[in-house]
Scaffold this active site. Structure first.
Site, PDB file in Angstrom:
ATOM      1  N   SER A 404       1.021   2.435  -3.950  1.00 27.46           N
ATOM      2  CA  SER A 404       0.114   1.493  -3.634  1.00 27.46           C
ATOM      3  C   SER A 404       0.146   0.279  -4.587  1.00 27.46           C
ATOM      4  O   SER A 404       1.084  -0.345  -4.558  1.00 27.46           O
ATOM      5  CB  SER A 404      -1.307   2.216  -4.085  1.00 27.46           C
ATOM      6  OG  SER A 404      -2.519   1.490  -3.828  1.00 27.46           O
ATOM      7  N   LYS A 430       2.897   3.396   0.579  1.00 25.39           N
ATOM      8  CA  LYS A 430       1.622   2.942   0.906  1.00 25.39           C
ATOM      9  C   LYS A 430       1.258   1.608   0.910  1.00 25.39           C
ATOM     10  O   LYS A 430       0.908   0.983   0.027  1.00 25.39           O
ATOM     11  CB  LYS A 430       0.484   3.912  -0.063  1.00 25.39           C
ATOM     12  CG  LYS A 430      -0.973   3.796   0.303  1.00 25.39           C
ATOM     13  CD  LYS A 430      -1.867   4.720  -0.641  1.00 25.39           C
ATOM     14  CE  LYS A 430      -3.150   4.553  -0.324  1.00 25.39           C
ATOM     15  NZ  LYS A 430      -3.659   3.303  -0.572  1.00 25.39           N
TER      16      LYS A 430
END
Length: 561
Positions: A404, A430
């Protein structure tokens, strides 16, 4: 990731407080609430009346039965609330090929017929599964409270990090948070927590213990500790003491208070040996000082991206901590830097942008984002441009646990030719951004509202970032240090010892050695050229610095990553 607090109209919720980032424009607004519960069904009535779509006239109401069981009825209300938010915010307007209104009817009926509140709440998860997105989910109130601790960077507790020892399962103190109640009480890394408030912790996991250690500020919790070793568990070359070693037991009372949890740690590592004949000077730093090419390597570890902010300050505390770390390492004469993002699961996107600007000049692109309304990419740039705090060579360490916001930051530094990325595997992959909505029952709904790519257009989702170089020879990772654990400054000596046996850190030092040599030689040549020609030489030195910072590689093609 942004957090939206408060209930929806019709649920008795309070006014919403929006703290999501500007580019996350998918929050529910007053003009978007065509899909909402209208008051006729709320309270003690026996039917829920909903306007399912702006396309349906207000007179076309779909009546769904409301349970007389309070727990089931509460679950139905939460289900409708989640359905409404997803309907307005989810990145895929086609809802993975599902008719979203049909999904509401189906799962509301199943909740009504479920017979108990727990099974009724299960229908929310079942409805969200139809979206085919593992990141769009509801979490219960207690799990959301733990998430708030990690993302806000603050907790009401005793200020110590605990986890189970992997061999025998003992509950050990990993580190007391500097200045917190545990630190002031003299608790040390390696202490075993044997009981809390008189209850044995045998068989407990860290989360169960943490729930009892947290509580209302000002209240006390009683902890019994066993001290067998002052060493930090898991540090290489420091085996567990023999069973016969005496055990010292301590009983302490700790008063809970608000504790700031910092995920950032920094220190200096010994300088790498430079090739013979390397120039002795580095380019003048941003503070005007001349640096030696034989200076130490600044090591910075960031274990998460938090939102901790000071009310009276404009800048997030985490950015201020990173700024202080870089400035202290610059003052210590650092000739190069290692930014360790291994096992950093991410956090708030805003924090990754704030930290990127400390390493990048001007207003570069940090990532590209596409939302619900189409395929057109929007560039997210550093919105408060300025000069980087340092231009020293930089290596970023990643692994499969870097996800992320970690991937955003490492991708931004890589694609802007600021850093070389090292690791033995792709990052997690992600490439989706969530907003977090607080629901009226205290739970939270995570909704994917956008997808992102690196500045060069590299897809991250389900692929991850491919490092420029591997850490170990022969493929298999050999690092011995477990990255991702927040440490306190008092542990720096042991940490440096373990880092010097870490294969990724050693590989980064080797790469930085080459880069420092290139920059130092160019700076030395520039310093020896007199008069008007010095400007051109200085520009050449700057070009060498950029080349070194990018790992002396060509610009990456999309197929390379």
């Amino acid at each position: 990731m942004g957090i939206i607090r408060g209930g929806l109209p019709g649920f008795g919720g309070q006014t919403r407080l929006l703290t999501a980032d500007e580019w996350l424009s998918h929050a529910l607004g007053p003009n978007e609430l065509a899909k909402r519960v209208i008051g006729a069904a709320l309270g003690t009535t026996t039917a829920l009346s909903l306007i399912l779509s702006p396309a349906i006239a207000a007179s076309e109401l779909v009546r769904l039965p409301a349970s007389t069981d309070p727990a089931v009825f509460a679950a139905q209300r939460t289900l409708v609330e989640a359905w409404t938010i997803v309907g307005h915010s989810f990145v895929d307007p086609a809802f993975n090929g599902h008719d979203w209104e049909v999904e509401l009817r189906e799962h509301m009926m199943k909740a009504y017929n479920s017979g108990d509140g727990s099974a009724a709440l299960g229908e929310i998860a079942a409805m969200l599964e139809e979206l085919g997105d593992p990141y769009t989910r509801r979490i219960p109130p207690e799990e959301y409270a733990a998430f708030r601790v990690s993302s806000d960077g603050e907790l009401q507790g005793v200020g110590m990090l605990i986890a189970n020892e992997p061999v025998n399962g003992h509950l050990l103190v990993l580190a007391p948070i500097k200045g917190g109640p545990a630190d002031r009480a003299g608790i040390l890394p390696g202490d075993e927590v044997t009981s809390i408030n008189g209850v044995s912790t045998e068989g407990w996991n860290g989360e169960k213990a943490a729930r009892l250690l947290r509580g209302k500020g000002g209240t006390e919790v009683h902890v019994r500790l066993a001290r067998r070793s002052a060493g930090i568990p898991g540090v290489p070359a420091r085996p567990d003491p023999p069973p016969a070693e005496p055990v010292e037991y301590r009983d302490v009372s700790l008063r809970r208070e608000r504790v700031q949890l910092s995920p950032l740690f920094f220190t200096t590592l010994p300088a790498p040996q430079l090739p013979p004949g390397t120039g002795g000077l580095m380019p003048i730093s941003t503070d005007g000082r001349v640096r030696s090419s034989s200076g130490p390597v600044g090591y910075i570890r960031l274990t998460s991206f938090s939102s901790n902010t000071a009310a009276e300050m404009r800048d997030p505390i985490q950015e201020l901590e990173m700024r202080d770390a870089i400035q202290e390492l610059e003052a210590a004469g650092a000739s190069a830097y290692i930014l360790d993002l291994r096992n950093n699961p991410g956090g708030l996107v805003r924090s990754s942008i704030d930290i990127a600007r400390l390493w990048l000049d001007g207003s570069p692109v940090v990532f590209n984002v596409s939302g619900r309304e189409g395929d057109e990419l929007q560039q997210q740039v550093v919105d408060t441009p300025g000069a980087a705090l340092t231009h020293r060579p930089l290596a970023v360490l990643v692994n499969g646990g870097s996800a992320s916001a970690s991937e955003i930051l490492s991708g931004a530094l890589h694609d802007n030719a600021r850093a070389v990325v090292l690791g033995d595997e792709h990052t997690y992959g992600k490439g989706r951004i969530q907003s977090v909505f607080e629901l009226q029952d205290g739970s939270a709904l995570f909704v994917t509202v956008a997808r992102y790519q690196t500045p060069a257009g590299t897809e991250i989702d389900r692929i991850g970032i491919k490092p420029d170089r591997a850490c170990s020879m022969g493929g298999a990772p050999t690092n011995t240090f477990v990255a991702g654990l927040p440490m306190v400054p008092g542990s720096s000596e042991l940490l440096v010892e373990s880092l010097m046996e870490d294969s990724c850190v050693m590989a980064a030092r080797d790469v930085l050695q080459q880069q420092v040599a290139v920059v130092a030689n160019a700076a030395t040549v520039a310093s020896q050229i007199p008069g008007p020609a010095r400007g051109a030489a200085a520009a050449a030195a700057a070009a060498a610095r950029v080349q070194a910072a990018s790992g002396m590689r060509r610009a990456p093609a999309l197929t390379d990553l």
